[in-house]
Design a protein around this motif. Structure first.
Motif, PDB file in Angstrom:
ATOM      1  N   ARG A   1       0.731  -1.172   0.018  1.00  0.00           N
ATOM      2  CA  ARG A   1      -0.055   0.195  -0.004  1.00  0.00           C
ATOM      3  C   ARG A   1       0.804   1.410   0.010  1.00  0.00           C
ATOM      4  O   ARG A   1       0.576   2.114  -0.646  1.00  0.00           O
ATOM      5  N   TYR A   2       1.881   1.211   0.854  1.00  0.00           N
ATOM      6  CA  TYR A   2       2.693   2.449   0.812  1.00  0.00           C
ATOM      7  C   TYR A   2       3.538   2.358  -0.719  1.00  0.00           C
ATOM      8  O   TYR A   2       3.792   3.735  -1.188  1.00  0.00           O
ATOM      9  N   TYR A   3       3.899   1.296  -1.128  1.00  0.00           N
ATOM     10  CA  TYR A   3       4.635   1.430  -2.615  1.00  0.00           C
ATOM     11  C   TYR A   3       3.543   2.171  -3.442  1.00  0.00           C
ATOM     12  O   TYR A   3       3.773   2.878  -4.414  1.00  0.00           O
TER      13      TYR A   3
ATOM     14  N   LEU B   1       3.226  17.427  -2.721  1.00  0.00           N
ATOM     15  CA  LEU B   1       3.593  16.020  -2.647  1.00  0.00           C
ATOM     16  C   LEU B   1       4.498  15.785  -1.789  1.00  0.00           C
ATOM     17  O   LEU B   1       4.554  14.545  -1.119  1.00  0.00           O
ATOM     18  N   ILE B   2       5.354  16.844  -1.532  1.00  0.00           N
ATOM     19  CA  ILE B   2       6.408  16.662  -0.356  1.00  0.00           C
ATOM     20  C   ILE B   2       5.611  16.184   0.952  1.00  0.00           C
ATOM     21  O   ILE B   2       6.241  15.602   1.752  1.00  0.00           O
ATOM     22  N   GLU B   3       4.681  17.026   1.179  1.00  0.00           N
ATOM     23  CA  GLU B   3       3.948  16.710   2.522  1.00  0.00           C
ATOM     24  C   GLU B   3       3.224  15.522   2.652  1.00  0.00           C
ATOM     25  O   GLU B   3       3.330  15.010   3.607  1.00  0.00           O
ATOM     26  N   GLU B   4       2.938  14.893   1.689  1.00  0.00           N
ATOM     27  CA  GLU B   4       2.217  13.529   1.433  1.00  0.00           C
ATOM     28  C   GLU B   4       3.257  12.573   1.896  1.00  0.00           C
ATOM     29  O   GLU B   4       3.135  11.526   2.261  1.00  0.00           O
ATOM     30  N   LEU B   5       4.549  13.026   1.266  1.00  0.00           N
ATOM     31  CA  LEU B   5       5.719  12.049   1.446  1.00  0.00           C
ATOM     32  C   LEU B   5       6.136  12.113   3.000  1.00  0.00           C
ATOM     33  O   LEU B   5       6.474  11.063   3.435  1.00  0.00           O
ATOM     34  N   ASP B   6       6.039  13.213   3.519  1.00  0.00           N
ATOM     35  CA  ASP B   6       6.329  13.350   5.000  1.00  0.00           C
ATOM     36  C   ASP B   6       5.377  12.595   5.864  1.00  0.00           C
ATOM     37  O   ASP B   6       5.586  11.669   6.798  1.00  0.00           O
ATOM     38  N   GLU B   7       3.847  12.691   5.287  1.00  0.00           N
ATOM     39  CA  GLU B   7       2.972  11.951   6.106  1.00  0.00           C
ATOM     40  C   GLU B   7       3.233  10.283   5.935  1.00  0.00           C
ATOM     41  O   GLU B   7       3.033   9.466   6.833  1.00  0.00           O
ATOM     42  N   ILE B   8       3.720   9.917   4.696  1.00  0.00           N
ATOM     43  CA  ILE B   8       4.114   8.307   4.632  1.00  0.00           C
ATOM     44  C   ILE B   8       5.219   8.264   5.705  1.00  0.00           C
ATOM     45  O   ILE B   8       5.070   7.027   6.147  1.00  0.00           O
ATOM     46  N   GLU B   9       6.337   9.032   5.691  1.00  0.00           N
ATOM     47  CA  GLU B   9       7.301   8.704   6.672  1.00  0.00           C
ATOM     48  C   GLU B   9       6.991   8.762   7.876  1.00  0.00           C
ATOM     49  O   GLU B   9       7.485   7.961   8.796  1.00  0.00           O
ATOM     50  N   ARG B  10       6.265   9.686   8.367  1.00  0.00           N
ATOM     51  CA  ARG B  10       5.580   9.704   9.753  1.00  0.00           C
ATOM     52  C   ARG B  10       4.907   8.387  10.149  1.00  0.00           C
ATOM     53  O   ARG B  10       5.023   7.826  11.183  1.00  0.00           O
TER      54      ARG B  10
ATOM     55  N   ASN C   1       7.254   5.536  10.684  1.00  0.00           N
ATOM     56  CA  ASN C   1       7.955   5.557  11.793  1.00  0.00           C
ATOM     57  C   ASN C   1       7.317   5.307  13.017  1.00  0.00           C
ATOM     58  O   ASN C   1       7.911   4.498  13.855  1.00  0.00           O
ATOM     59  N   THR C   2       5.860   5.093  12.898  1.00  0.00           N
ATOM     60  CA  THR C   2       4.974   4.410  13.737  1.00  0.00           C
ATOM     61  C   THR C   2       4.570   2.864  13.480  1.00  0.00           C
ATOM     62  O   THR C   2       3.911   2.408  14.159  1.00  0.00           O
ATOM     63  N   LEU C   3       4.978   2.444  12.368  1.00  0.00           N
ATOM     64  CA  LEU C   3       4.540   0.949  11.758  1.00  0.00           C
ATOM     65  C   LEU C   3       5.260   0.062  12.627  1.00  0.00           C
ATOM     66  O   LEU C   3       6.667   0.103  12.730  1.00  0.00           O
TER      67      LEU C   3
ATOM     68  N   VAL D   1      13.950  -1.416   2.839  1.00  0.00           N
ATOM     69  CA  VAL D   1      14.141  -1.243   1.469  1.00  0.00           C
ATOM     70  C   VAL D   1      12.953  -0.185   1.043  1.00  0.00           C
ATOM     71  O   VAL D   1      13.067   0.864   0.300  1.00  0.00           O
ATOM     72  N   LEU D   2      11.790  -0.134   1.968  1.00  0.00           N
ATOM     73  CA  LEU D   2      10.726   0.866   1.584  1.00  0.00           C
ATOM     74  C   LEU D   2      10.968   1.882   2.133  1.00  0.00           C
ATOM     75  O   LEU D   2      10.898   3.129   1.529  1.00  0.00           O
ATOM     76  N   ARG D   3      11.914   2.106   3.301  1.00  0.00           N
ATOM     77  CA  ARG D   3      12.455   3.355   3.698  1.00  0.00           C
ATOM     78  C   ARG D   3      13.319   3.910   2.455  1.00  0.00           C
ATOM     79  O   ARG D   3      13.583   5.258   2.431  1.00  0.00           O
ATOM     80  N   GLU D   4      14.236   3.218   2.023  1.00  0.00           N
ATOM     81  CA  GLU D   4      15.279   3.718   0.937  1.00  0.00           C
ATOM     82  C   GLU D   4      14.714   4.284  -0.322  1.00  0.00           C
ATOM     83  O   GLU D   4      15.000   5.294  -0.833  1.00  0.00           O
TER      84      GLU D   4
END
Length: 301
Positions: free
Chosen positions: A227-229, A251-260, A263-265, A277-280
């Motif tokens: 789903r993240y991919y 788009l960067i804000e969406e990417l920040d939301e994915i990264e946040r 971090n809690t996953l 690999v997903l984080r990379e």
């Protein structure tokens, strides 16, 4: 005059068949009297009958010795015993060897050939195997002792006559009781046996189902990563289609939301490699967006 047994008895039924095979039928020159056991022996001694047909428990050693001690009374030897057993498959030939009744007086003096029916234990095919074992065991205790007409352990036996021997009986004669009934008390073995009957079909269904659980678990964990991919692909596609600064920041804000969210996953250790690999890849998309932003600033200058 022949004593052939009481009306309805097995002795009478067998006597009628044997006499009929020799041409002696009711209503002819012979008279059939419904006497058996001691009554038949008494009638034989008193002269009320010329012959008596005895079978089963009525043919005791004591009764036969008493009869043989009386002049003019003897045991009839069936010299055609082999023919009888072939014409009537349910009959068996039984030999009385010399001296088996009384060794001191050598009674009988010669081998006497007798015939007798084979008793069969008949049950429905729905009989529980445990009850089948108990019936055969009880039959062995009652009829397995040696006697003047049989050897020890000769009965019961898996001989086939009118009915086939059941699989449970065949197994008992080969190996005895089943393991459960040998190792456990009857009540506990019976309960365990019934539970096995219930649990085995369930196990056939449950074991394949258990094998699918790891695959379902892997699919569930990987679906979260996929789903993240999917979100990353959508961001990267939008970045190629839109070059507006405001759109890139969205788009960067969406990417920040994915990264946040990453971090809690909570991710199982077995899937840590896929997680990193997903984080990379998140970093790769961020680098692509930042590179596009730098180019926009250069063009503006």
């Amino acid at each position: 005059r022949i004593a052939i047994g009481r009306v309805g008895s097995g002795t009478r039924e067998l006597a009628l068949k044997l006499l009929s095979a020799n041409g002696i039928d009711p209503g002819g020159d012979s008279t059939f009297l419904p006497l058996d056991g001691m009554d038949a022996a008494t009638a034989l001694v008193s002269g009320r009958v010329e012959a008596a047909m005895l079978s089963g428990d009525s043919t005791t050693r004591a009764l036969m010795l008493r009869l043989l001690d009386i002049p003019g009374i003897s045991v009839m030897s069936f010299d055609e015993a082999a023919a009888y057993t072939r014409l009537f498959p349910y009959l068996e030939d039984v030999d009385l060897p010399p001296g088996v009744l009384d060794l001191r007086r050598r009674q009988p003096r010669e081998t006497v050939h007798l015939i007798g029916p084979t008793v069969e234990l008949v049950a429905r095919d729905t009989l529980h195997p445990a009850l089948s074992d108990l019936l055969i065991e009880a039959a062995g205790e009652v009829n397995g002792a040696p006697g003047i007409l049989q050897r020890e352990g000769q009965f019961p036996s898996p001989a086939v006559h009118d009915f086939r021997v059941s699989e449970d009986a065949t197994r008992y004669y080969k190996s005895g009781k089943s393991f459960l009934y040998r190792a456990l008390p009857f009540w506990l073995a019976s309960v365990t046996d019934r539970l096995l009957v219930l649990l085995l079909p369930l196990a056939v269904l449950v074991i394949p189902a258990l094998r699918t659980i790891p695959a379902l678990y892997r699919w569930r964990v990987r679906s979260r990563i996929y789903r993240y991919y999917g979100a990353l692909i959508a961001i990267e596609r939008d970045a190629r289609m839109h070059t507006n600064e405001e759109q890139r920041r969205a788009l960067i804000e969406e990417l920040d939301e994915i990264e946040r969210s990453l971090n809690t996953l909570r991710m199982p250790l077995a899937f840590a490699d896929a997680f990193y690999v997903l984080r990379e890849h998140v970093g790769f998309v961020r680098m692509h967006l930042n590179a596009g932003e730098s180019q926009s600033h250069s063009s503006a200058v």
